[in-house]
Enzyme design. Structure first.
Site, PDB file in Angstrom:
ATOM      1  N   HIS A 137       0.809  -1.224   0.000  1.00  0.00           N
ATOM      2  CA  HIS A 137       0.000   0.000   0.000  1.00  0.00           C
ATOM      3  C   HIS A 137       0.846   1.279   0.000  1.00  0.00           C
ATOM      4  O   HIS A 137       0.556   2.236   0.720  1.00  0.00           O
ATOM      5  CB  HIS A 137      -0.947  -0.006   1.185  1.00  0.00           C
ATOM      6  CG  HIS A 137      -2.081  -0.992   1.055  1.00  0.00           C
ATOM      7  ND1 HIS A 137      -2.550  -1.433  -0.163  1.00  0.00           N
ATOM      8  CD2 HIS A 137      -2.842  -1.617   2.003  1.00  0.00           C
ATOM      9  CE1 HIS A 137      -3.560  -2.284   0.042  1.00  0.00           C
ATOM     10  NE2 HIS A 137      -3.749  -2.412   1.339  1.00  0.00           N
ATOM     11  N   HIS A 159      -9.697   2.523   0.608  1.00  0.00           N
ATOM     12  CA  HIS A 159      -9.616   1.316   1.446  1.00  0.00           C
ATOM     13  C   HIS A 159     -10.677   1.331   2.554  1.00  0.00           C
ATOM     14  O   HIS A 159     -10.373   1.082   3.718  1.00  0.00           O
ATOM     15  CB  HIS A 159      -8.219   1.200   2.050  1.00  0.00           C
ATOM     16  CG  HIS A 159      -7.831  -0.195   2.450  1.00  0.00           C
ATOM     17  ND1 HIS A 159      -8.463  -0.887   3.454  1.00  0.00           N
ATOM     18  CD2 HIS A 159      -6.871  -1.022   1.977  1.00  0.00           C
ATOM     19  CE1 HIS A 159      -7.899  -2.081   3.598  1.00  0.00           C
ATOM     20  NE2 HIS A 159      -6.924  -2.184   2.696  1.00  0.00           N
ATOM     21  N   GLU A 183     -11.853  -3.118  -2.610  1.00  0.00           N
ATOM     22  CA  GLU A 183     -10.905  -2.124  -3.109  1.00  0.00           C
ATOM     23  C   GLU A 183     -10.780  -2.228  -4.633  1.00  0.00           C
ATOM     24  O   GLU A 183     -10.148  -3.149  -5.144  1.00  0.00           O
ATOM     25  CB  GLU A 183      -9.532  -2.344  -2.468  1.00  0.00           C
ATOM     26  CG  GLU A 183      -9.528  -2.407  -0.962  1.00  0.00           C
ATOM     27  CD  GLU A 183      -8.303  -3.145  -0.442  1.00  0.00           C
ATOM     28  OE1 GLU A 183      -7.171  -2.770  -0.843  1.00  0.00           O
ATOM     29  OE2 GLU A 183      -8.470  -4.101   0.331  1.00  0.00           O
TER      30      GLU A 183
END
Length: 335
Positions: free
Chosen positions: A98, A168, A302
């Protein structure tokens, strides 16, 4: 005197039947409150932090804008042409995750403009940020309308660099803090998915969902499908996989329905959706209602590009070039 850190900027958007709270840390979606006749009064259907400072201090990505690159990068290494690039590993696993330990989710974004029904945030990611080349300018725009919340991501770069952004948020359509989502039904409009190695990096195969727990083309009850004995579900502690949605442009990716009957459709122009069933919640994070989140307190859907695409020549490229504009749209439609 102790150093003083001002709290993050907050913005509230509203339209008939929907109110949304945004937080400048991570340009995050902190609250989605629906007034829809299901249950008593307004219900917040997205997980969040009870304390706004936790959006900076607790790295669990709740509601946040993820970048530069969503999901995992194998070993934190990849090549851009002849150039070897190395980016920081996640503190908890042997891969980058991420965007890095100080990814976009930890940053204080600048509020560019806001009105009653929309807001835009911007961020400048300098050359070398978390090891990634090129200066990247990013904008995130949220907009509400009756029964609908839209997020748009835009980015440009000064040098070749991978860019794959996502939001997210974790959803619980029966209400944040009201138990788990095991009674929710999930449908994903995907014919294939990306199986992963034991370390959760895609193998490179794009596998047909038929005959597997990843066949979500018809609605399944989450508690039932997560109980299936399957090697891939064991690796991900349930769903933590990318499902590939065929087609191009804005199209439906997923449908989530709560025990209350409240329904969420996820529409996006991304290649697919990472379904993550919230296995990590262990009671250490407390939501706005003061309830500690336990496993399966919410599910993340996501919309994003293929994970580890920078190392997988068979996957669509996520490299952004100077002069190009990264643009994506995701809509959450409630009924």
């Amino acid at each position: 005197m102790p150093e003083h850190h001002p709290g993050p900027t907050t913005v509230t958007l509203s339209a008939p039947g929907i109110r949304v709270d945004l937080v400048g840390t991570g340009a995050a979606l902190a609250r989605v409150e629906l007034t829809d006749g299901h249950g008593d009064g307004p219900v917040d259907v997205v997980l969040g932090h009870g304390d706004l400072s936790a959006y900076r201090e607790v790295r669990d990505f709740q509601g946040a804008t993820i970048g530069r690159v969503a999901n995992r990068i194998d070993g934190g290494r990849f090549h851009l042409g002849d150039r070897a690039v190395e980016v920081p590993l996640d503190p908890d696993e042997p891969h980058a995750l991420h965007g890095g330990p100080e990814g976009f989710d930890r940053r204080e974004w600048t509020l560019v403009e806001a009105s009653e029904d929309h807001a835009t945030w911007s961020l400048t990611s300098p050359d070398g940020d978390q090891g990634f080349p090129g200066e990247v300018e990013v904008e995130v725009r949220y907009a509400v309308a009756p029964g609908r919340l839209t997020v748009e991501h835009r980015a440009t770069t000064s040098a070749s660099t991978p860019v794959s952004l996502t939001n997210h948020s974790y959803w619980n359509l029966d209400g944040e803090g009201r138990g788990d989502v095991l009674d929710h039904t999930l449908q994903v409009d995907a014919d294939t998915y990306l199986p992963v190695r034991p370390d959760q990096i895609p193998t490179g195969e794009v596998r047909d969902v038929a005959g597997s727990p990843f066949d979500l083309r018809r609605p399944v009850v989450l508690g039932e499908v997560l109980a299936v004995d399957d090697e891939q579900l064991t690796i991900g502690q349930g769903f933590d996989h990318h499902l590939v949605v065929p087609g191009e442009g804005l199209r439906r990716h997923a449908v989530l329905v709560g025990g209350s009957g409240r329904r969420l459709e996820v529409w996006s122009d991304r290649s697919g959706v990472q379904v993550y069933a919230g296995a990590h919640f262990d009671g250490r994070v407390t939501g706005p209602q003061g309830v500690a989140y336990r496993p399966r307190a919410g599910i993340a859907l996501e919309t994003q590009a293929y994970p580890d695409a920078v190392n997988q020549p068979g996957f669509p490229s996520v490299v952004l070039e100077p002069g190009q504009t990264y643009a994506s749209t995701t809509q959450w439609r409630f009924s």
